[in-house]
Scaffold this motif. Structure first.
Motif, PDB file in Angstrom:
ATOM      1  N   GLU A   3       1.930  -0.588   2.662  1.00 41.60           N
ATOM      2  CA  GLU A   3       3.105  -1.333   2.067  1.00 41.60           C
ATOM      3  C   GLU A   3       3.738  -0.333   1.215  1.00 41.60           C
ATOM      4  O   GLU A   3       5.078  -0.267   0.949  1.00 41.60           O
ATOM      5  CB  GLU A   3       2.757  -2.373   1.016  1.00 41.60           C
ATOM      6  N   GLU A   4       3.259   0.653   0.355  1.00 39.75           N
ATOM      7  CA  GLU A   4       3.861   1.619  -0.560  1.00 39.75           C
ATOM      8  C   GLU A   4       4.492   2.731   0.469  1.00 39.75           C
ATOM      9  O   GLU A   4       5.731   3.002   0.211  1.00 39.75           O
ATOM     10  CB  GLU A   4       2.715   2.584  -1.518  1.00 39.75           C
ATOM     11  N   GLY A   5       4.073   3.039   1.284  1.00 37.46           N
ATOM     12  CA  GLY A   5       4.612   4.138   2.176  1.00 37.46           C
ATOM     13  C   GLY A   5       5.971   3.630   2.907  1.00 37.46           C
ATOM     14  O   GLY A   5       7.041   4.038   2.829  1.00 37.46           O
ATOM     15  N   ALA A   6       5.771   2.132   3.338  1.00 39.57           N
ATOM     16  CA  ALA A   6       6.748   1.654   3.874  1.00 39.57           C
ATOM     17  C   ALA A   6       7.936   1.293   3.153  1.00 39.57           C
ATOM     18  O   ALA A   6       9.285   1.482   3.482  1.00 39.57           O
ATOM     19  CB  ALA A   6       6.355   0.238   4.843  1.00 39.57           C
ATOM     20  N   ARG A   7       7.792   0.759   1.962  1.00 41.19           N
ATOM     21  CA  ARG A   7       8.556   0.639   0.889  1.00 41.19           C
ATOM     22  C   ARG A   7       9.533   1.837   0.485  1.00 41.19           C
ATOM     23  O   ARG A   7      10.591   1.891   0.432  1.00 41.19           O
ATOM     24  CB  ARG A   7       8.197   0.085  -0.654  1.00 41.19           C
TER      25      ARG A   7
ATOM     26  N   SER B  89       9.598  -1.563   7.389  1.00 41.52           N
ATOM     27  CA  SER B  89       8.799  -2.571   7.318  1.00 41.52           C
ATOM     28  C   SER B  89       7.207  -2.083   7.515  1.00 41.52           C
ATOM     29  O   SER B  89       7.104  -0.887   8.057  1.00 41.52           O
ATOM     30  CB  SER B  89       8.973  -3.742   8.318  1.00 41.52           C
ATOM     31  N   ARG B  90       6.360  -2.772   6.951  1.00 37.15           N
ATOM     32  CA  ARG B  90       5.072  -2.487   7.086  1.00 37.15           C
ATOM     33  C   ARG B  90       4.350  -2.443   8.740  1.00 37.15           C
ATOM     34  O   ARG B  90       3.721  -1.598   9.192  1.00 37.15           O
ATOM     35  CB  ARG B  90       4.169  -3.653   6.313  1.00 37.15           C
ATOM     36  N   ALA B  91       5.119  -3.387   9.494  1.00 36.52           N
ATOM     37  CA  ALA B  91       4.738  -3.284  11.008  1.00 36.52           C
ATOM     38  C   ALA B  91       5.198  -2.013  11.441  1.00 36.52           C
ATOM     39  O   ALA B  91       4.551  -1.387  12.438  1.00 36.52           O
ATOM     40  CB  ALA B  91       5.336  -4.571  11.767  1.00 36.52           C
ATOM     41  N   TRP B  92       6.337  -1.546  11.110  1.00 34.97           N
ATOM     42  CA  TRP B  92       7.043  -0.477  11.803  1.00 34.97           C
ATOM     43  C   TRP B  92       6.001   1.009  11.273  1.00 34.97           C
ATOM     44  O   TRP B  92       5.671   1.874  12.093  1.00 34.97           O
ATOM     45  CB  TRP B  92       8.435  -0.077  10.999  1.00 34.97           C
TER      46      TRP B  92
ATOM     47  N   TRP C 280      -5.624   1.168   6.940  1.00 37.28           N
ATOM     48  CA  TRP C 280      -4.971   2.462   6.743  1.00 37.28           C
ATOM     49  C   TRP C 280      -4.476   2.630   5.168  1.00 37.28           C
ATOM     50  O   TRP C 280      -4.283   1.764   4.580  1.00 37.28           O
ATOM     51  CB  TRP C 280      -3.753   2.509   7.693  1.00 37.28           C
ATOM     52  N   PHE C 281      -4.816   3.961   4.762  1.00 42.27           N
ATOM     53  CA  PHE C 281      -4.203   4.207   3.628  1.00 42.27           C
ATOM     54  C   PHE C 281      -3.724   5.649   3.343  1.00 42.27           C
ATOM     55  O   PHE C 281      -3.755   6.396   4.359  1.00 42.27           O
ATOM     56  CB  PHE C 281      -5.243   4.213   2.434  1.00 42.27           C
ATOM     57  N   LEU C 282      -2.669   5.733   2.579  1.00 46.42           N
ATOM     58  CA  LEU C 282      -1.922   6.890   2.511  1.00 46.42           C
ATOM     59  C   LEU C 282      -2.243   7.944   1.130  1.00 46.42           C
ATOM     60  O   LEU C 282      -2.446   7.159   0.274  1.00 46.42           O
ATOM     61  CB  LEU C 282      -0.437   6.641   2.601  1.00 46.42           C
TER      62      LEU C 282
END
Length: 117
Positions: free
Chosen positions: A29-33, A38-41, A60-62
């Motif tokens: 979610e943080e990477g998507a933000r 979106s989180r799905a993308w 998954w984690f970043l």
């Protein structure tokens, strides 16, 4: 004998320094933000191998480096015209993208330039 409680899942330690060499880890979610997607993308890109990330089981984690690399990979030129898939991702990544999009071999052949060499 008493048992120690299990370690918390990755979601609870996200965004914290977990003592590994990579430093802090963040949820998808943080990477998507930060990419304004979106989180799905973001998850589709991770599964296709188009963006960097790490997987522990189903989660998954970043790292900060993963997010920075994703920002660089998805950056668009200032003139506003997005690069073509083959320019932005390179030939092999563009092939992964079309395969991930569910195109047949014939459709891919007509959409991508012939391989160099």
């Amino acid at each position: 004998m008493t048992r120690e409680p299990p370690a918390p899942p990755d979601d609870e330690t996200a965004g914290r320094d977990n003592g590994n060499a990579a430093g802090k880890t963040y949820p998808v979610e943080e990477g998507a933000r930060r990419l304004r997607k979106s989180r799905a993308w973001y998850l589709r890109q991770l599964r296709a191998g188009l963006l960097p990330g790490h997987r522990a089981g189903r989660t998954w984690f970043l790292t900060e480096r993963d997010i920075d690399q994703a920002l660089e990979q998805t950056a668009q030129p200032a003139n506003g015209s997005p690069p073509s898939a083959t320019e932005a991702l390179g030939q092999s990544s563009a092939q992964k993208l079309t395969q991930a999009a569910g195109l047949s071999r014939r459709q891919r052949r007509h959409r991508l330039p012939p391989p160099a060499g």
